[in-house]
Enzyme design. Structure first.
Site, short mmCIF file in Angstrom:
data_model
loop_
_atom_site.label_atom_id
_atom_site.label_comp_id
_atom_site.label_asym_id
_atom_site.label_seq_id
_atom_site.Cartn_x
_atom_site.Cartn_y
_atom_site.Cartn_z
N HIS A 8 -8.63 38.02 85.63
CA HIS A 8 -9.51 37.80 86.91
C HIS A 8 -10.79 38.41 86.79
CE1 HIS A 8 -8.23 41.81 87.72
NE2 HIS A 8 -9.18 42.06 88.49
N GLY A 10 -12.84 37.61 84.13
CA GLY A 10 -13.77 36.79 83.61
C GLY A 10 -14.45 35.93 84.40
N SER A 104 -8.80 24.19 76.80
CA SER A 104 -10.19 23.93 76.47
C SER A 104 -10.51 22.66 76.03
CB SER A 104 -10.62 25.16 75.50
OG SER A 104 -11.83 24.49 74.99
N SER A 105 -11.57 22.05 75.83
CA SER A 105 -11.62 20.75 75.52
C SER A 105 -11.58 20.68 74.08
CB SER A 105 -13.15 20.06 76.06
OG SER A 105 -14.03 20.96 75.75
N CYS A 106 -11.68 21.89 73.44
CA CYS A 106 -11.79 21.93 72.00
C CYS A 106 -10.22 21.89 71.25
CB CYS A 106 -12.34 23.24 71.32
SG CYS A 106 -11.39 24.68 71.67
N TYR A 133 -9.19 28.97 68.08
CA TYR A 133 -8.96 29.03 69.48
C TYR A 133 -8.23 27.85 69.70
CZ TYR A 133 -10.50 29.33 74.12
OH TYR A 133 -10.75 29.56 75.62
N LYS A 137 -4.81 27.57 72.00
CA LYS A 137 -4.59 26.77 73.11
C LYS A 137 -3.54 25.65 73.24
CE LYS A 137 -7.09 29.18 75.74
NZ LYS A 137 -6.66 30.10 77.05
N ASN A 162 -16.89 22.29 78.71
CA ASN A 162 -17.44 23.73 78.68
C ASN A 162 -18.03 24.21 79.95
OD1 ASN A 162 -17.68 22.59 75.91
ND2 ASN A 162 -19.60 23.73 75.58
N LEU A 163 -17.88 25.31 80.51
CA LEU A 163 -17.95 25.74 81.58
C LEU A 163 -19.23 26.76 81.86
CD1 LEU A 163 -14.20 26.79 82.26
CD2 LEU A 163 -15.27 25.09 83.17
N HIS A 176 -21.70 31.48 74.84
CA HIS A 176 -21.99 29.99 74.96
C HIS A 176 -23.48 29.66 75.09
CE1 HIS A 176 -17.57 30.25 75.87
NE2 HIS A 176 -17.67 29.43 75.07
N TRP A 199 -30.23 26.94 68.46
CA TRP A 199 -29.53 26.76 67.41
C TRP A 199 -29.09 25.54 67.14
CZ3 TRP A 199 -24.91 30.78 68.31
CH2 TRP A 199 -25.51 32.08 68.41
N ASP A 266 -23.95 22.96 64.36
CA ASP A 266 -23.89 22.09 65.42
C ASP A 266 -22.59 22.16 66.29
OD1 ASP A 266 -26.75 21.25 65.87
OD2 ASP A 266 -26.17 19.41 64.68
O1 GFB Z 1 -21.75 26.50 73.75
P1 GFB Z 1 -21.43 26.67 72.30
O2 GFB Z 1 -21.49 27.88 71.60
O3 GFB Z 1 -20.21 26.03 71.88
O4 GFB Z 1 -22.58 25.78 71.61
P2 GFB Z 1 -19.28 24.75 71.37
C1 GFB Z 1 -22.77 24.42 72.11
C2 GFB Z 1 -23.86 23.45 71.32
O5 GFB Z 1 -25.19 24.33 71.43
C3 GFB Z 1 -23.88 23.96 69.87
C4 GFB Z 1 -25.91 24.65 70.21
O6 GFB Z 1 -24.43 22.67 69.01
C5 GFB Z 1 -25.04 24.88 69.38
O7 GFB Z 1 -25.41 25.06 67.86
N1 GFB Z 1 -26.77 25.88 70.80
C6 GFB Z 1 -28.30 25.76 70.72
C7 GFB Z 1 -26.66 27.05 71.04
N2 GFB Z 1 -28.91 27.10 71.12
C8 GFB Z 1 -27.60 27.86 71.24
C9 GFB Z 1 -27.71 29.27 71.57
O8 GFB Z 1 -28.59 30.14 71.88
N3 GFB Z 1 -26.41 29.78 71.51
C10 GFB Z 1 -25.27 29.14 71.55
N4 GFB Z 1 -23.84 29.67 71.84
N5 GFB Z 1 -25.29 27.62 71.22
C11 GFB Z 1 -17.38 26.29 71.97
C12 GFB Z 1 -16.16 26.82 71.11
O9 GFB Z 1 -17.83 25.12 71.32
O10 GFB Z 1 -16.98 25.76 73.17
C13 GFB Z 1 -15.08 27.35 72.14
O11 GFB Z 1 -16.55 27.20 69.90
C14 GFB Z 1 -14.80 26.73 73.37
O12 GFB Z 1 -14.00 27.32 71.22
C15 GFB Z 1 -16.26 26.35 74.06
O13 GFB Z 1 -13.99 25.56 73.15
C16 GFB Z 1 -16.13 25.74 75.32
O14 GFB Z 1 -19.46 23.62 72.70
O15 GFB Z 1 -19.78 24.21 70.23
#
Ligand code: GFB
Length: 311
Positions: A8, A10, A104-106, A133, A137, A162-163, A176, A199, A266
């Site tokens: 709770h 988170g 999760s959608s992953c 992960y 799940k 993604n939330l 994220h 990124w 990516d």
């Molecule tokens: O949200 P994110 O970290 O996770 O990254 P995923 C989504 C996209 O945003 C990737 C780009 O293509 C990243 O390279 N991105 C751009 C960035 N700038 C940034 C930044 O500054 N920080 C981050 N974090 N990303 C996760 C999974 O995947 O999604 C988990 O690893 C889970 O397991 C979660 O499923 C919902 O969408 O790629």
């Protein structure tokens, strides 16, 4: 109904608490991490046996963005497997009749058809950056399915896309994309910096759901007598990461340049949920991305002012 919300503190758990606090007839049962270690099987079993909740929502997980998932796969697999197995089996052993597990959608294959229907589960290899992960799940949702099939308990799962929203985690290395961008643009604007780093290439597509909508979908599913074993929860639309950066920059008021760092991963090229199953049941998302980002930036500022910003 005495409802245990695991996790709770988170972002998801916090949204569930807000949602169920206004649900008549529900009493919430909550434990902090210090009070109850969900990776400890004996502690979880004793907790359920003593409290005997009428229902549980499993929103506890070790989570993080793409880099954290990719860097710490052992912890992501072990901790999430332990949490799933302890909270689901422990509930069954104590006679808890109803449980909703959040995934999760992953969990879907890297190259699943888009949008991804629930039926694409286990039809192909996973995205490597979050395989650990995802496997935990998948194990959790299968545990629910099999306990329901074998023992008749109503244990079922929801797979959110993604939330984002209030109470997110703003550590730039581990978070994220949405919280990372909000913080980067906010700090760059405050310091009058001309550019911000992002990124990857900006070309992957992602779907973003406000966490309050996930909480509402959970309330909807918990009211069903015969919910589906597995259901996607999303908006049904996605944007490129480049489009997301533009929206977040506008909302924050950052007018400088964005520099893409292609040495960062990516991840999966696209993961848009097929939300037709949930839509047919009668629930759909309402908060548009722009409005959701505006509300989340307001939460970020409020959390920062209150000293409660996490990360
Ligand atoms: O949200 P994110 O970290 O996770 O990254 P995923 C989504 C996209 O945003 C990737 C780009 O293509 C990243 O390279 N991105 C751009 C960035 N700038 C940034 C930044 O500054 N920080 C981050 N974090 N990303 C996760 C999974 O995947 O999604 C988990 O690893 C889970 O397991 C979660 O499923 C919902 O969408 O790629």
């Amino acid at each position: 109904m005495k409802l245990f919300i695991a996790g709770h503190n988170g972002m998801v758990g916090g949204a569930l608490v807000r949602r169920f606090q206004r649900e008549p007839g529900v009493t919430l049962l909550l434990r902090t991490r210090r009070e109850l270690d969900l990776t400890n099987q004996a502690a979880v079993a004793a907790f359920y046996a003593a409290e005997k909740p009428d229902g549980a929502i499993i929103a506890a997980a070790k989570v993080g963005g793409i880099l954290a998932n990719n860097t710490y796969p052992a912890e992501f697999l072990f901790e999430n497997l332990a949490i799933a197995s302890n909270t689901i089996h422990g509930a069954y052993a104590a006679g808890v009749p109803r449980l909703l597990f959040l995934g999760s959608s992953c969990i879907y294959p890297k190259l699943a058809p888009q949008p991804m229907p629930e039926s694409s589960l286990l039809t192909g290899p996973l995205e490597p950056t979050n395989e650990a992960y995802a496997i935990a799940k998948i194990a959790g949702l299968k545990l629910c399915e099999y306990y329901r099939k074998q023992h008749g308990v109503v244990y079922h799962s929801a797979m959110p896309t993604n939330l984002y929203g209030p109470g997110d985690y703003y550590n730039l290395e581990r978070s994220h994309v949405m919280p990372a961008l909000l913080r980067k643009f906010h700090e760059a604007k405050a310091a009058s910096r001309p550019e911000v780093g992002a990124w990857g290439t900006g070309s992957p597509k992602r779907e973003f759901l406000h966490v309050d909508e996930l909480a509402d979908a959970c309330a909807f599913l918990l009211k069903m007598d015969n919910p589906p074993d597995l259901v996607n929860v999303g908006t049904g639309t996605d944007v490129t990461i480049r489009e997301l950066t533009e929206i977040v920059a506008q909302v924050v008021g950052f007018k400088g340049r964005i520099v893409w760092d292609a040495t960062k991963p990516d991840g999966t090229p696209r993961k848009l949920m097929d939300v037709s199953r949930l839509t047919a049941l009668g629930w759909q998302a309402r908060i548009g991305l722009r409005a959701g980002v505006e509300a989340t930036y307001a939460s970020f500022l409020a959390e920062q002012a209150a000293g409660t910003l996490r990360g």
